[in-house]
Write a protein that holds these residues in place. Structure first.
Motif, PDB file in Angstrom:
ATOM      1  N   ARG A 198      -5.843 -29.286 -26.767  1.00 38.68           N
ATOM      2  CA  ARG A 198      -4.910 -30.439 -26.167  1.00 38.68           C
ATOM      3  C   ARG A 198      -4.877 -30.458 -24.455  1.00 38.68           C
ATOM      4  NH1 ARG A 198      -1.925 -27.477 -29.568  1.00 38.68           N
ATOM      5  NH2 ARG A 198      -0.504 -26.490 -27.435  1.00 38.68           N
ATOM      6  N   ARG A 199      -5.414 -29.799 -24.248  1.00 35.69           N
ATOM      7  CA  ARG A 199      -5.080 -30.354 -22.614  1.00 35.69           C
ATOM      8  C   ARG A 199      -6.877 -31.135 -22.344  1.00 35.69           C
ATOM      9  NH1 ARG A 199      -5.604 -24.709 -17.865  1.00 35.69           N
ATOM     10  NH2 ARG A 199      -5.362 -25.802 -16.280  1.00 35.69           N
ATOM     11  N   VAL A 200      -7.643 -30.353 -22.155  1.00 34.08           N
ATOM     12  CA  VAL A 200      -9.033 -31.089 -22.752  1.00 34.08           C
ATOM     13  C   VAL A 200      -8.721 -32.801 -22.988  1.00 34.08           C
ATOM     14  CG1 VAL A 200     -11.339 -31.628 -23.391  1.00 34.08           C
ATOM     15  CG2 VAL A 200     -10.420 -29.734 -22.491  1.00 34.08           C
ATOM     16  N   GLU A 201      -7.876 -32.642 -24.520  1.00 36.63           N
ATOM     17  CA  GLU A 201      -8.238 -33.944 -24.834  1.00 36.63           C
ATOM     18  C   GLU A 201      -6.711 -34.849 -23.451  1.00 36.63           C
ATOM     19  OE1 GLU A 201      -5.829 -33.598 -28.280  1.00 36.63           O
ATOM     20  OE2 GLU A 201      -7.992 -32.578 -29.281  1.00 36.63           O
ATOM     21  N   ASP A 202      -6.437 -34.442 -22.975  1.00 34.17           N
ATOM     22  CA  ASP A 202      -5.109 -34.991 -22.631  1.00 34.17           C
ATOM     23  C   ASP A 202      -5.828 -35.457 -20.764  1.00 34.17           C
ATOM     24  OD1 ASP A 202      -2.649 -36.255 -20.994  1.00 34.17           O
ATOM     25  OD2 ASP A 202      -2.749 -33.961 -20.003  1.00 34.17           O
ATOM     26  N   LEU A 203      -6.862 -34.033 -20.437  1.00 35.63           N
ATOM     27  CA  LEU A 203      -7.413 -34.593 -19.546  1.00 35.63           C
ATOM     28  C   LEU A 203      -8.635 -36.086 -19.300  1.00 35.63           C
ATOM     29  CD1 LEU A 203      -8.648 -31.345 -18.088  1.00 35.63           C
ATOM     30  CD2 LEU A 203      -6.944 -32.925 -16.932  1.00 35.63           C
ATOM     31  N   GLN A 204      -9.283 -36.117 -20.754  1.00 34.55           N
ATOM     32  CA  GLN A 204      -9.975 -37.079 -21.052  1.00 34.55           C
ATOM     33  C   GLN A 204      -8.860 -38.588 -21.367  1.00 34.55           C
ATOM     34  OE1 GLN A 204     -11.319 -35.276 -24.768  1.00 34.55           O
ATOM     35  NE2 GLN A 204     -13.108 -35.123 -23.908  1.00 34.55           N
ATOM     36  N   ARG A 205      -7.288 -38.234 -22.221  1.00 33.62           N
ATOM     37  CA  ARG A 205      -7.057 -39.615 -21.583  1.00 33.62           C
ATOM     38  C   ARG A 205      -7.064 -39.711 -20.303  1.00 33.62           C
ATOM     39  NH1 ARG A 205      -4.342 -36.884 -25.934  1.00 33.62           N
ATOM     40  NH2 ARG A 205      -2.662 -35.991 -24.982  1.00 33.62           N
ATOM     41  N   LYS A 206      -6.391 -39.307 -19.375  1.00 34.83           N
ATOM     42  CA  LYS A 206      -5.460 -39.792 -18.240  1.00 34.83           C
ATOM     43  C   LYS A 206      -7.141 -39.694 -17.133  1.00 34.83           C
ATOM     44  CE  LYS A 206      -4.073 -35.717 -16.750  1.00 34.83           C
ATOM     45  NZ  LYS A 206      -2.901 -34.900 -16.140  1.00 34.83           N
ATOM     46  N   LEU A 207      -8.379 -39.597 -17.268  1.00 38.61           N
ATOM     47  CA  LEU A 207      -9.041 -39.493 -16.541  1.00 38.61           C
ATOM     48  C   LEU A 207     -10.545 -40.194 -16.637  1.00 38.61           C
ATOM     49  CD1 LEU A 207      -9.697 -35.835 -14.520  1.00 38.61           C
ATOM     50  CD2 LEU A 207      -8.653 -38.064 -13.482  1.00 38.61           C
ATOM     51  N   ASP A 208     -10.632 -40.830 -16.198  1.00 39.24           N
ATOM     52  CA  ASP A 208     -12.472 -41.569 -16.171  1.00 39.24           C
ATOM     53  C   ASP A 208     -13.532 -40.448 -15.743  1.00 39.24           C
ATOM     54  OD1 ASP A 208     -14.877 -42.693 -15.929  1.00 39.24           O
ATOM     55  OD2 ASP A 208     -14.753 -44.508 -14.869  1.00 39.24           O
ATOM     56  N   LEU A 209     -13.616 -39.936 -17.097  1.00 35.66           N
ATOM     57  CA  LEU A 209     -14.714 -38.969 -16.194  1.00 35.66           C
ATOM     58  C   LEU A 209     -15.986 -39.236 -16.109  1.00 35.66           C
ATOM     59  CD1 LEU A 209     -13.058 -36.023 -18.908  1.00 35.66           C
ATOM     60  CD2 LEU A 209     -13.218 -36.038 -16.898  1.00 35.66           C
ATOM     61  N   ARG A 210     -16.078 -39.922 -16.415  1.00 37.72           N
ATOM     62  CA  ARG A 210     -18.136 -40.418 -16.191  1.00 37.72           C
ATOM     63  C   ARG A 210     -19.039 -40.057 -17.394  1.00 37.72           C
ATOM     64  NH1 ARG A 210     -17.520 -45.200 -14.054  1.00 37.72           N
ATOM     65  NH2 ARG A 210     -19.879 -45.048 -13.461  1.00 37.72           N
ATOM     66  N   GLY A 211     -18.662 -39.526 -18.136  1.00 40.71           N
ATOM     67  CA  GLY A 211     -19.017 -38.738 -18.606  1.00 40.71           C
ATOM     68  C   GLY A 211     -19.661 -37.583 -19.320  1.00 40.71           C
ATOM     69  N   LEU A 212     -18.487 -36.992 -18.063  1.00 41.87           N
ATOM     70  CA  LEU A 212     -18.507 -35.320 -18.158  1.00 41.87           C
ATOM     71  C   LEU A 212     -18.508 -34.342 -19.164  1.00 41.87           C
ATOM     72  CD1 LEU A 212     -19.273 -32.815 -15.982  1.00 41.87           C
ATOM     73  CD2 LEU A 212     -16.481 -33.127 -16.077  1.00 41.87           C
ATOM     74  N   VAL A 213     -18.788 -33.787 -19.102  1.00 41.84           N
ATOM     75  CA  VAL A 213     -19.234 -33.351 -21.145  1.00 41.84           C
ATOM     76  C   VAL A 213     -18.545 -31.645 -20.209  1.00 41.84           C
ATOM     77  CG1 VAL A 213     -20.141 -31.690 -22.789  1.00 41.84           C
ATOM     78  CG2 VAL A 213     -20.880 -33.855 -22.273  1.00 41.84           C
ATOM     79  N   PHE A 214     -17.357 -31.626 -20.869  1.00 41.68           N
ATOM     80  CA  PHE A 214     -16.858 -29.915 -20.570  1.00 41.68           C
ATOM     81  C   PHE A 214     -15.708 -29.363 -21.838  1.00 41.68           C
ATOM     82  CE2 PHE A 214     -12.998 -32.199 -19.974  1.00 41.68           C
ATOM     83  CZ  PHE A 214     -12.368 -31.550 -19.807  1.00 41.68           C
ATOM     84  N   ALA A 215     -15.882 -28.032 -22.003  1.00 41.19           N
ATOM     85  CA  ALA A 215     -14.840 -27.219 -22.636  1.00 41.19           C
ATOM     86  C   ALA A 215     -14.078 -26.250 -22.221  1.00 41.19           C
ATOM     87  CB  ALA A 215     -15.649 -27.028 -23.916  1.00 41.19           C
ATOM     88  N   ASP A 216     -14.889 -25.041 -20.950  1.00 41.83           N
ATOM     89  CA  ASP A 216     -14.196 -24.641 -20.399  1.00 41.83           C
ATOM     90  C   ASP A 216     -13.124 -24.376 -20.115  1.00 41.83           C
ATOM     91  OD1 ASP A 216     -16.018 -21.569 -19.951  1.00 41.83           O
ATOM     92  OD2 ASP A 216     -14.471 -21.839 -18.724  1.00 41.83           O
ATOM     93  N   PRO A 217     -12.438 -23.398 -19.826  1.00 39.69           N
ATOM     94  CA  PRO A 217     -10.451 -24.014 -19.050  1.00 39.69           C
ATOM     95  C   PRO A 217     -10.944 -23.695 -17.674  1.00 39.69           C
ATOM     96  CG  PRO A 217     -10.712 -21.616 -21.299  1.00 39.69           C
ATOM     97  CD  PRO A 217     -12.182 -22.375 -20.772  1.00 39.69           C
ATOM     98  N   ALA A 218     -12.215 -23.173 -17.653  1.00 44.55           N
ATOM     99  CA  ALA A 218     -12.297 -23.287 -15.628  1.00 44.55           C
ATOM    100  C   ALA A 218     -12.646 -23.957 -15.388  1.00 44.55           C
ATOM    101  CB  ALA A 218     -13.461 -22.243 -15.435  1.00 44.55           C
ATOM    102  N   MET A 219     -12.813 -25.377 -16.194  1.00 40.73           N
ATOM    103  CA  MET A 219     -13.679 -26.649 -15.391  1.00 40.73           C
ATOM    104  C   MET A 219     -12.376 -27.711 -16.014  1.00 40.73           C
ATOM    105  SD  MET A 219     -16.219 -27.442 -14.371  1.00 40.73           S
ATOM    106  CE  MET A 219     -16.187 -28.908 -15.163  1.00 40.73           C
ATOM    107  N   ALA A 220     -11.192 -27.554 -17.361  1.00 42.43           N
ATOM    108  CA  ALA A 220     -10.281 -28.105 -17.600  1.00 42.43           C
ATOM    109  C   ALA A 220      -9.172 -28.147 -16.508  1.00 42.43           C
ATOM    110  CB  ALA A 220      -9.881 -27.549 -18.437  1.00 42.43           C
ATOM    111  N   GLU A 221      -9.021 -26.870 -15.411  1.00 40.01           N
ATOM    112  CA  GLU A 221      -8.264 -25.733 -14.442  1.00 40.01           C
ATOM    113  C   GLU A 221      -9.031 -26.958 -13.443  1.00 40.01           C
ATOM    114  OE1 GLU A 221      -6.234 -22.445 -11.923  1.00 40.01           O
ATOM    115  OE2 GLU A 221      -7.567 -22.212 -14.171  1.00 40.01           O
ATOM    116  N   LEU A 222     -10.468 -27.537 -13.110  1.00 47.88           N
ATOM    117  CA  LEU A 222     -10.734 -28.000 -11.919  1.00 47.88           C
ATOM    118  C   LEU A 222     -10.153 -29.263 -12.232  1.00 47.88           C
ATOM    119  CD1 LEU A 222     -14.437 -27.499 -10.046  1.00 47.88           C
ATOM    120  CD2 LEU A 222     -13.441 -29.094 -11.275  1.00 47.88           C
ATOM    121  N   LEU A 223     -10.623 -29.990 -13.306  1.00 43.93           N
ATOM    122  CA  LEU A 223     -10.580 -31.271 -13.072  1.00 43.93           C
ATOM    123  C   LEU A 223      -8.557 -31.521 -13.379  1.00 43.93           C
ATOM    124  CD1 LEU A 223     -13.063 -31.807 -16.184  1.00 43.93           C
ATOM    125  CD2 LEU A 223     -12.884 -32.876 -13.880  1.00 43.93           C
ATOM    126  N   GLN A 224      -8.205 -30.967 -13.409  1.00 48.09           N
ATOM    127  CA  GLN A 224      -6.508 -31.322 -13.620  1.00 48.09           C
ATOM    128  C   GLN A 224      -6.554 -31.137 -11.453  1.00 48.09           C
ATOM    129  OE1 GLN A 224      -4.331 -31.164 -16.019  1.00 48.09           O
ATOM    130  NE2 GLN A 224      -2.933 -31.869 -14.478  1.00 48.09           N
TER     131      GLN A 224
END
Length: 453
Positions: free
Chosen positions: A140-166
């Motif tokens: 859900r956190r990943v999906e929320d970030l994907q909705r909020k951010l233009d990730l420029r094609g970044l692929v991620f799934a790890d919680p450490a990257m989700a925290e950084l992108l937050q």
């Protein structure tokens, strides 16, 4: 409190099981036949099922019990099931364990063994539920970030990257300088692109300069531009990176390599927004958001006198520390599959090899490995040999002859026994997990004295 469903057509057995479990603070419910058991499972949540294999309509073959087990497994794939039977057919037991049964006990059962089995499975079930909830929250956190951010094609799934992108999402729209730190190949430029794409100047230019790729005498001309004759070979006036980035973002990669003269002039621009082209005395003014990145320890450089402390604090209003790939293992397989493309698949053994590798070259190394595998693999399925990781290990070893060479894919006794336990003794499955052929695993087991049971 844990809740167990007992499915058995014998009321005396069901009562005995219920009393035994209650003595160990385990609640239970009873269903008298397969249909009633499936109905109870559809209506309520249980942590474990203990099911009979021999119902009154089928007292010898166990077919009705097998059908019940398969129905439970299909509808509730994560629910542990203990099978109880008055007959013991080893082949049937092995088949059902392979199909996912948690354990297989004969009647009359040993109370201590049954209770220990139930308690262990309930603990595993609780841990699995917590893990599923955690993963669900992470998705859900990943999906929320994907909705909020233009990730420029970044692929991620790890919680450490989700925290950084937050953190990225919080600072992207602030017009402040950001310092991105992390090892080479980890993706610092991609983070800079995401910051730009979600900033208030997203429609402005995004200009990059690698401060380590130019001789020190050309850095100032690159940053601030130059007039005709400002240096040897300057036959015409040129625009610098600051002018080119006016109204947008300037990304200074490898900022630790900026020479002292460039550091001083960069500090002045960050403080005033004003600068002069090389060879000119006319001030120009720009509005540029500066992002910078480094894999160097700027604190150590400040102490050594090679980097200005005042510039550091100007660049580092917000620091985003990008972890190496090894510190975000949840990203390894999603990135590998992304780089590989939809036409190829990773075997289980290849997946394990990717997980075990330490990735000193980070995401850049992973991309190169997958591109190589895609070119060299003979079929659709990528195997460990296609990855070339063993060759990299051998190359590293040969470069340091004082270190004894290691043998690739030679698991020790503990690793083999653990893999066999997870595979319920199925050698082919354990071999696949360990990245070995079945014959190679048998040979290794014989050398270590591990029985083939």
């Amino acid at each position: 409190m844990p809740n167990v469903l007992i499915i058995d057509d014998n009321p005396a057995i069901a009562t005995a099981l219920s009393v035994l479990l209650s003595l160990h603070d385990i609640d239970s419910a009873h269903a008298a036949d397969p249909a009633a058991g499936l109905q109870r499972l559809a209506e309520a949540e249980f942590d474990l099922v203990i099911q009979d294999m021999n119902f009154s309509l089928d007292t010898t073959s166990g077919e009705e019990g097998v059908a019940l087990f398969r129905a439970i497994r299909a509808a509730h794939p994560d629910l542990p099931v203990i099978l109880l039977t008055a007959w013991t057919h080893l082949e049937a037991a092995v088949d059902l364990i392979k199909a996912g049964a948690a354990d297989y006990l004969a009647k009359p059962w040993d109370d201590a063994r049954l209770v220990a089995c139930v308690q262990n499975l309930l603990e595993l079930s609780e841990a699995s539920r917590e893990l599923r909830q955690l993963k669900s929250g992470q998705r859900r956190r990943v999906e929320d970030l994907q909705r909020k951010l233009d990730l420029r094609g970044l692929v991620f799934a790890d919680p450490a990257m989700a925290e950084l992108l937050q953190l990225v999402s919080q600072v992207a729209r602030a017009d402040v300088p950001v310092l991105i730190t992390g090892p080479n190949g980890a993706g610092k430029e991609r983070i800079a692109e995401i910051l730009q794409a979600n900033s208030q100047v997203r429609d402005g230019p995004f200009v990059t300069l690698n401060c380590g790729a130019l001789p020190s005498e050309l850095i100032e001309a690159e940053l601030f531009g130059a007039e005709v004759g400002a240096y040897t070979g300057a036959a015409k006036a040129r625009e610098g990176k600051f002018e080119a980035a006016d109204g947008g973002t300037l990304f200074l990669d490898e900022i630790g390599n900026l020479p002292p003269a460039g550091q001083m002039k960069l500090l002045r621009v960050l403080e005033t927004g004003r600068f002069e082209r090389l060879g000119s005395n006319r001030e120009r003014q720009v509005r540029v958001r500066v992002l910078s990145a480094t894999n160097a320890d700027l604190g150590a450089m400040i102490r050594a006198g090679t980097f200005r402390e005042d510039l550091y604090y100007r660049l580092n209003l917000i620091e985003i520390a990008l972890p190496p790939l090894a510190a975000r293992p949840g990203d390894i397989l999603p990135l590998a599959e992304h780089f590989l493309g939809p036409q190829r698949r990773l075997s289980n053994a290849a997946r394990d090899a990717l997980r075990r590798h330490t990735w000193p070259g980070n995401v850049r190394e992973l991309r190169n490995v997958m591109q190589r595998a895609g070119l060299l693999a003979r079929g659709e399925l990528i195997e460990p040999g296609d990855l070339g990781l063993a060759a990299q290990v051998r190359g590293a070893v040969s470069a340091a002859p004082s270190v004894p060479p290691t043998v690739e894919n030679e698991p020790d006794r503990a690793e083999i026994e653990a893999a066999l336990a997870r595979a319920a003794g199925v050698v082919a499955q354990a071999a696949s997990e360990l990245g070995l052929s079945r014959q190679a695993l048998y040979r290794r087991m014989e050398r270590l004295g591990i029985a083939r049971a």
